[in-house]
Scaffold this motif. Structure first.
Motif, PDB file in Angstrom:
ATOM      1  N   VAL A 174       7.879  -3.726   5.383  1.00  0.00           N
ATOM      2  CA  VAL A 174       7.115  -2.438   5.323  1.00  0.00           C
ATOM      3  C   VAL A 174       6.754  -2.119   3.756  1.00  0.00           C
ATOM      4  O   VAL A 174       7.222  -2.742   2.845  1.00  0.00           O
ATOM      5  CB  VAL A 174       8.166  -1.313   5.607  1.00  0.00           C
ATOM      6  CG1 VAL A 174       8.582  -1.396   7.171  1.00  0.00           C
ATOM      7  CG2 VAL A 174       9.314  -1.167   4.700  1.00  0.00           C
ATOM      8  N   PRO A 175       5.685  -1.520   3.470  1.00  0.00           N
ATOM      9  CA  PRO A 175       5.181  -1.265   2.328  1.00  0.00           C
ATOM     10  C   PRO A 175       5.966  -0.373   1.248  1.00  0.00           C
ATOM     11  O   PRO A 175       7.134   0.331   2.026  1.00  0.00           O
ATOM     12  CB  PRO A 175       3.929  -0.352   2.528  1.00  0.00           C
ATOM     13  CG  PRO A 175       3.509  -0.389   3.818  1.00  0.00           C
ATOM     14  CD  PRO A 175       4.867  -0.748   4.522  1.00  0.00           C
ATOM     15  N   PHE A 196       1.152  -2.502  13.546  1.00  0.00           N
ATOM     16  CA  PHE A 196       1.816  -3.909  13.070  1.00  0.00           C
ATOM     17  C   PHE A 196       0.536  -4.616  12.684  1.00  0.00           C
ATOM     18  O   PHE A 196      -0.248  -4.674  13.299  1.00  0.00           O
ATOM     19  CB  PHE A 196       2.222  -4.497  14.250  1.00  0.00           C
ATOM     20  CG  PHE A 196       4.061  -3.890  14.450  1.00  0.00           C
ATOM     21  CD1 PHE A 196       4.876  -5.061  13.895  1.00  0.00           C
ATOM     22  CD2 PHE A 196       4.360  -2.594  14.879  1.00  0.00           C
ATOM     23  CE1 PHE A 196       6.320  -4.318  14.044  1.00  0.00           C
ATOM     24  CE2 PHE A 196       5.463  -2.508  14.823  1.00  0.00           C
ATOM     25  CZ  PHE A 196       6.835  -3.213  14.613  1.00  0.00           C
ATOM     26  N   ILE A 197       0.989  -5.588  11.869  1.00  0.00           N
ATOM     27  CA  ILE A 197       0.255  -6.526  11.269  1.00  0.00           C
ATOM     28  C   ILE A 197       0.930  -7.809  11.893  1.00  0.00           C
ATOM     29  O   ILE A 197       2.016  -8.138  11.365  1.00  0.00           O
ATOM     30  CB  ILE A 197       0.077  -6.895   9.723  1.00  0.00           C
ATOM     31  CG1 ILE A 197      -0.393  -5.511   8.930  1.00  0.00           C
ATOM     32  CG2 ILE A 197      -0.877  -8.235   9.649  1.00  0.00           C
ATOM     33  CD1 ILE A 197      -1.602  -5.123   9.677  1.00  0.00           C
ATOM     34  N   GLY A 234       0.610 -10.018   2.662  1.00  0.00           N
ATOM     35  CA  GLY A 234      -0.414  -9.139   1.665  1.00  0.00           C
ATOM     36  C   GLY A 234      -0.982  -7.739   2.414  1.00  0.00           C
ATOM     37  O   GLY A 234      -1.075  -6.823   1.498  1.00  0.00           O
ATOM     38  N   LEU A 235      -1.279  -7.903   3.650  1.00  0.00           N
ATOM     39  CA  LEU A 235      -1.844  -6.800   4.356  1.00  0.00           C
ATOM     40  C   LEU A 235      -0.627  -5.642   4.560  1.00  0.00           C
ATOM     41  O   LEU A 235      -1.176  -4.353   4.463  1.00  0.00           O
ATOM     42  CB  LEU A 235      -2.529  -6.953   5.577  1.00  0.00           C
ATOM     43  CG  LEU A 235      -3.649  -7.863   5.735  1.00  0.00           C
ATOM     44  CD1 LEU A 235      -4.086  -8.363   7.037  1.00  0.00           C
ATOM     45  CD2 LEU A 235      -4.726  -7.265   4.927  1.00  0.00           C
ATOM     46  N   TYR A 251       8.417 -20.023   0.257  1.00  0.00           N
ATOM     47  CA  TYR A 251       7.040 -20.061  -0.562  1.00  0.00           C
ATOM     48  C   TYR A 251       6.336 -18.816   0.025  1.00  0.00           C
ATOM     49  O   TYR A 251       5.255 -18.395  -0.250  1.00  0.00           O
ATOM     50  CB  TYR A 251       6.107 -21.185   0.034  1.00  0.00           C
ATOM     51  CG  TYR A 251       6.472 -22.324  -1.025  1.00  0.00           C
ATOM     52  CD1 TYR A 251       5.821 -22.314  -2.096  1.00  0.00           C
ATOM     53  CD2 TYR A 251       7.395 -23.061  -0.445  1.00  0.00           C
ATOM     54  CE1 TYR A 251       6.173 -23.550  -3.223  1.00  0.00           C
ATOM     55  CE2 TYR A 251       7.620 -24.338  -1.483  1.00  0.00           C
ATOM     56  CZ  TYR A 251       6.981 -24.665  -2.545  1.00  0.00           C
ATOM     57  OH  TYR A 251       7.217 -25.606  -3.348  1.00  0.00           O
ATOM     58  N   LEU A 252       7.148 -17.825   0.754  1.00  0.00           N
ATOM     59  CA  LEU A 252       6.756 -16.326   1.082  1.00  0.00           C
ATOM     60  C   LEU A 252       7.188 -15.569   0.116  1.00  0.00           C
ATOM     61  O   LEU A 252       8.305 -14.947   0.421  1.00  0.00           O
ATOM     62  CB  LEU A 252       6.963 -16.170   2.445  1.00  0.00           C
ATOM     63  CG  LEU A 252       6.170 -14.890   3.142  1.00  0.00           C
ATOM     64  CD1 LEU A 252       4.934 -14.936   3.121  1.00  0.00           C
ATOM     65  CD2 LEU A 252       6.881 -14.717   4.545  1.00  0.00           C
ATOM     66  N   ALA A 253       6.557 -15.335  -0.912  1.00  0.00           N
ATOM     67  CA  ALA A 253       7.091 -14.309  -2.090  1.00  0.00           C
ATOM     68  C   ALA A 253       6.299 -13.002  -2.068  1.00  0.00           C
ATOM     69  O   ALA A 253       5.547 -12.829  -2.796  1.00  0.00           O
ATOM     70  CB  ALA A 253       7.159 -14.901  -3.405  1.00  0.00           C
ATOM     71  N   PRO A 254       6.636 -12.167  -1.217  1.00  0.00           N
ATOM     72  CA  PRO A 254       5.861 -10.901  -0.823  1.00  0.00           C
ATOM     73  C   PRO A 254       6.083  -9.925  -2.065  1.00  0.00           C
ATOM     74  O   PRO A 254       7.203  -9.661  -2.535  1.00  0.00           O
ATOM     75  CB  PRO A 254       6.351 -10.428   0.452  1.00  0.00           C
ATOM     76  CG  PRO A 254       7.431 -10.763   0.571  1.00  0.00           C
ATOM     77  CD  PRO A 254       7.820 -12.239  -0.164  1.00  0.00           C
ATOM     78  N   ARG A 255       4.931  -9.221  -2.646  1.00  0.00           N
ATOM     79  CA  ARG A 255       5.063  -8.414  -3.677  1.00  0.00           C
ATOM     80  C   ARG A 255       4.698  -6.882  -2.997  1.00  0.00           C
ATOM     81  O   ARG A 255       3.518  -7.074  -2.149  1.00  0.00           O
ATOM     82  CB  ARG A 255       4.412  -8.655  -4.810  1.00  0.00           C
ATOM     83  CG  ARG A 255       5.041  -9.951  -5.582  1.00  0.00           C
ATOM     84  CD  ARG A 255       3.933  -9.906  -6.674  1.00  0.00           C
ATOM     85  NE  ARG A 255       2.713 -10.394  -6.489  1.00  0.00           N
ATOM     86  CZ  ARG A 255       1.616 -10.495  -7.348  1.00  0.00           C
ATOM     87  NH1 ARG A 255       1.940 -10.448  -8.684  1.00  0.00           N
ATOM     88  NH2 ARG A 255       0.406 -10.696  -6.994  1.00  0.00           N
ATOM     89  N   GLY A 256       5.251  -5.955  -3.308  1.00  0.00           N
ATOM     90  CA  GLY A 256       4.818  -4.536  -2.955  1.00  0.00           C
ATOM     91  C   GLY A 256       5.291  -4.283  -1.555  1.00  0.00           C
ATOM     92  O   GLY A 256       4.870  -3.205  -0.810  1.00  0.00           O
TER      93      GLY A 256
END
Length: 294
Positions: A174-175, A196-197, A234-235, A251-256
């Motif tokens: 979630v954002p 959902f994305i 990203g979305l 290798y999935l390093a999500p930000r935000g």
């Protein structure tokens, strides 16, 4: 039409190039009468004489000159075919047709290939990326030798062999600042009304999303479908929706975004599939044993 062997064709080509039966028989290591019979079989097969005799020499006539390039091409094709078969039978020089999901192209596949090629540098790989379900179907159809997929396909244990390589816990992404952005496990039904994305149909994480949501009694409202988990993450960070993502993808390093483990826990199985009960070529069998031994 009479049958013509590769030995017959080699005899014809040798005589066509030398013009002498005796010299050609010696070069081929056969008696002259044997070579004569080979030439006669070729001529019988094409239905015409191919040589004119000039003294002690045999000289190609117009029919022989027309046939010669085809005889050479046939011998060349047979030689290439034998070489390809021999290559397939040599575990150190063969070819492995390896399929894999897009999300594994940044870590699992490079790691496997790097380690394997350090031990077996002569092996070639034919690589193909795609959706998990499509890759399973390619293995079943013998369009690929092995595939790295997830989740475990329904055919595993029956028409497909399966070896699990990774087990990644799944999370609701979630954002930051979202009402569900807290540091605790979550029942995914709390996000039933969210946009959902997701991945495209047939992709591994999409298969998991549809199954988990279906078991919980809702159908996710998808506002965007992607081929890449990085795009999905990203979305989500841009606030377009929530998503199902693995917690442990290196290798999935999500930000935000905030990743909340699912409660009850759900997992993404990653593994290798191959056709069950099929005797594979030595290069394929050697690679499969290498992967399953890790």
């Amino acid at each position: 039409m009479n049958d013509v062997s590769s030995g017959d064709l080699r005899g014809f080509v040798e005589v066509a190039e030398s013009g002498h039966l005796t010299e050609s028989a010696a070069a081929l290591g056969v008696p002259q009468p044997t070579l004569t019979r080979r030439i006669r079989r070729v001529e019988a097969a094409v239905g015409a004489s191919l040589f004119d005799r000039l003294g002690r020499r045999l000289v190609l006539n117009a029919r022989g000159r027309a046939y010669l390039p085809h005889a050479r091409a046939a011998l060349r094709d047979l030689s290439e075919g034998r070489s390809k078969v021999a290559r397939l039978m040599d575990p150190e020089r063969g070819t492995v047709r390896l399929d894999f999901m897009h999300s594994l192209g940044t870590w699992m596949v490079p790691d496997l290939l790097r380690d394997y090629r350090a031990l077996h540098p002569g092996v070639d790989f034919q690589l193909h990326q795609g959706a998990s379900r499509l890759l399973v179907e390619r293995v079943l159809a013998d369009a690929a030798d092995v595939a790295l997929v997830g989740p475990r396909p329904a055919e595993a244990g029956e028409t497909l062999g399966w070896h699990q390589l990774e087990l990644q816990r799944l999370a609701l992404a979630v954002p930051e600042g979202h009402r569900l952005a807290v540091d605790a496990p979550v029942d995914m039904r709390e996000a039933a009304g969210e946009p959902f994305i997701g991945m495209l149909p047939g992709y591994g994480t999409r298969l998991l999303l549809d199954r988990i949501a279906g078991d919980l009694g809702f159908s996710p409202h998808l506002v965007f479908e992607s081929m890449e988990l990085t795009t999905v993450a990203g979305l989500v960070s841009a606030g377009l929706g929530v998503a199902l993502l693995p917690l442990d993808d290196p290798y999935l390093a999500p930000r935000g975004i905030v990743l909340r483990p699912l409660d009850p826990p759900q997992h993404r199985e990653l593994g290798l599939v191959w056709r069950a009960g099929v005797q594979e070529a030595p290069p394929v069998d050697q690679f499969r044993r290498f992967v399953t031994a890790r």
